[in-house]
Design an enzyme around this catalytic site. Structure first.
Site, mmCIF file in Angstrom:
data_model
loop_
_atom_site.group_PDB
_atom_site.id
_atom_site.type_symbol
_atom_site.label_atom_id
_atom_site.label_comp_id
_atom_site.label_asym_id
_atom_site.label_seq_id
_atom_site.Cartn_x
_atom_site.Cartn_y
_atom_site.Cartn_z
ATOM 1 N N HIS A 160 0.836 -1.213 0.000
ATOM 2 C CA HIS A 160 0.000 0.000 0.000
ATOM 3 C C HIS A 160 0.867 1.258 0.000
ATOM 4 O O HIS A 160 0.412 2.333 0.402
ATOM 5 C CB HIS A 160 -0.955 0.018 1.200
ATOM 6 C CG HIS A 160 -1.659 -1.281 1.431
ATOM 7 N ND1 HIS A 160 -2.807 -1.651 0.768
ATOM 8 C CD2 HIS A 160 -1.354 -2.334 2.233
ATOM 9 C CE1 HIS A 160 -3.185 -2.848 1.162
ATOM 10 N NE2 HIS A 160 -2.313 -3.298 2.045
ATOM 11 N N SER A 290 15.722 19.862 -15.408
ATOM 12 C CA SER A 290 14.688 20.895 -15.405
ATOM 13 C C SER A 290 15.287 22.194 -15.902
ATOM 14 O O SER A 290 16.415 22.552 -15.554
ATOM 15 C CB SER A 290 14.127 21.088 -13.991
ATOM 16 O OG SER A 290 13.329 22.268 -13.917
#
Length: 485
Positions: A160, A290
């Site tokens: 999870h 970036s």
């Protein structure tokens, strides 16, 4: 502003990035016009050769003329003929006949358009699988080497996306490999299940060929067998309409979509691990992550795989819907759709496999980060071991359980509320109640004792399942792959 013609500026026309930006030259050629129409001519040659061998009045000179003109295709003439006739196959019959005047009368004898169209598609699909399979095997091989190298390295497991028990870096990689091995088997099976459409005529009854051979059923069957063998297939579909069943395309794209799902899962895991700073894909010396944030190391290769895998997974809907609406012996609403989805599926699979190979050849592991995360979570996982050790030393289980419950909640508060490190073990060391086992704490916290049989599972899996599956591809493993973009 008027758009210039292609002859003026190729950049003024849309080009599929699958070909112009990403796909290998081999896969781009497999779905090219040259491969397609060159295969049509070869199929016409196979048909003429087989018909001649079974007694039809076709001369050696006609066969030689066809053999001499298999690749000198006048694409401009063919385009002009198609514009005039509105029929691509007949346009190429005329174009082939133009350079084979002696053979013109027997080119396409007894055949329908799907003789060249569908049979070529099946050849291209088979050849596409043959291009993909070694690439998939190379990815599995690279990941197998990685799994073997890190089979023993403890790492925090997640369920999870929450901290769970420990695994190892190599064992987690084996989860990826197992999915890809299933894909390898699926692609092999899909390729081997492909049959040739063969020589079936306009509605699949072989009526035209039965007429050519004056009612001799055995010669018609032999014609089908001979052409099938010449095209490199062991079997032909025993019954067809004008086309081979479009359910075949479903099977082909389904296994490619399944491969896409596997790669999406793998690359998502790598992206998550990059965020955790445990494992990263290769990042080149001059690569920019970036334009605004110079420090960034974006997992762009894994992101590309996920992006294209999503496209690949959606393409199976096309053949599903096409097969559902094929009326009786055939309709033509399959044609334009299949021109797009079949090629795009193989081109996309080709791209993501090449990209994943590049990723798998340069995965960077950060052991100290992995170890630190293990150390942060391991104290809570070790509580049961601590209880057992205390009981062996003469303690009461319930008293020990309560002590640990209190200390673990205090440690959790430090982590969650104060942003500090997990100090549970320090609290145990400081508590006189646990003095009987203070000297055992290091051994009780050995990460390798929490990974179960993960290293043994890796070794057994690679030896018994993975390496044997790669044997047919050993000669095609090749070197490292560099991405153009």
């Amino acid at each position: 502003m008027a758009a210039p013609g292609a002859e003026e500026d190729v950049m003024a026309r849309y080009r599929s990035p699958l070909v112009s930006r990403y796909a290998s030259a081999e896969m781009a050629y497999n779905f090219s016009e040259r491969k397609k129409f060159g295969t049509w001519r070869r199929l016409w040659l196979y048909l003429a050769q087989a018909e001649k061998s079974l007694g039809l009045p076709i001369t050696d000179e006609q066969i030689r003329e066809m053999e001499a003109n298999l690749d000198n295709i006048d694409f401009k003439m063919a385009a002009e003929e198609e514009k005039k006739l509105r029929h691509d196959v007949m346009a190429h019959v005329h174009t082939f006949a133009h350079c084979c005047p002696k053979a013109a009368a027997i080119i396409h004898l007894g055949a329908t358009s799907c003789y060249v169209g569908d049979n070529t598609d099946l050849i291209v699909l088979r050849d596409g699988f043959n291009l993909l399979l070694p690439k998939l095997a190379r990815v599995i091989s690279r990941l197998a080497d990685f799994a073997e190298k890190y089979a023993d390295m403890p790492a925090l497991g997640f369920t999870h996306y929450q901290p769970a028990q420990l695994t190892t870096v190599g064992k987690r990689c084996c989860l990826w490999i197992q999915d890809l091995c299933m894909d390898l088997q699926n692609l092999e099976r899909a390729r081997d299940d492909l049959r040739f459409r063969g020589v079936k005529g306009t509605t699949g009854t072989q009526a035209s060929f039965l007429q050519l051979f004056e009612g001799d059923h055995s010669k018609v069957e032999e014609l089908d067998r001979l052409v099938t063998a010449k095209a490199g297939f062991k079997r032909a579909y025993m019954v067809t309409g004008q086309t081979y069943s479009r359910k075949v395309d479903i099977g082909v794209l389904a296994v490619l979509a399944s491969l896409g799902a596997s790669i999406h899962k793998i690359c998502t895991d790598i992206r998550l691990l990059a965020n955790l700073k445990e494992i990263e894909e290769p990042f080149e010396k001059d690569q920019i992550g970036s334009s605004a944030m110079p420090y960034k190391r974006n997992p762009m290769r894994s992101e590309r795989c996920c992006s294209l895998a999503r496209h690949l997974m959606t393409l199976v809907m096309d053949p599903l819907q096409t097969a559902a609406v094929q009326w009786f012996e055939r309709t033509l609403d399959d044609s334009a759709n299949r021109r797009v989805c079949l090629a795009e599926a193989f081109l996309t699979a080709d791209i993501i496999l090449s990209t994943l190979q590049n990723v798998s050849e340069g995965l960077v592991v950060y052991p100290k980060v992995i170890e630190r995360r293990v150390r942060q979570e391991l104290p809570f996982m070790a509580t049961e071991n601590i209880i057992m050790a205390m009981v062996k030393a003469g303690g009461n289980r319930q008293d020990c359980h309560e002590k640990i419950r209190v200390l673990s909640q205090q440690a959790a508060a430090v982590v969650k509320q104060e942003g500090g490190d997990n100090d549970f073990i320090a609290r145990v060391r400081a508590d006189p109640y646990f003095s009987p086992i203070h000297k055992q704490l290091e051994s009780l916290l050995d990460p390798s004792s929490f990974t179960g049989r993960a290293p043994q599972q890796v070794a057994k899996f690679l030896k018994e399942e993975v390496r044997p599956a790669l044997i047919p591809y050993q000669s095609q493993m090749g070197g490292k792959i560099e991405l153009a973009l």
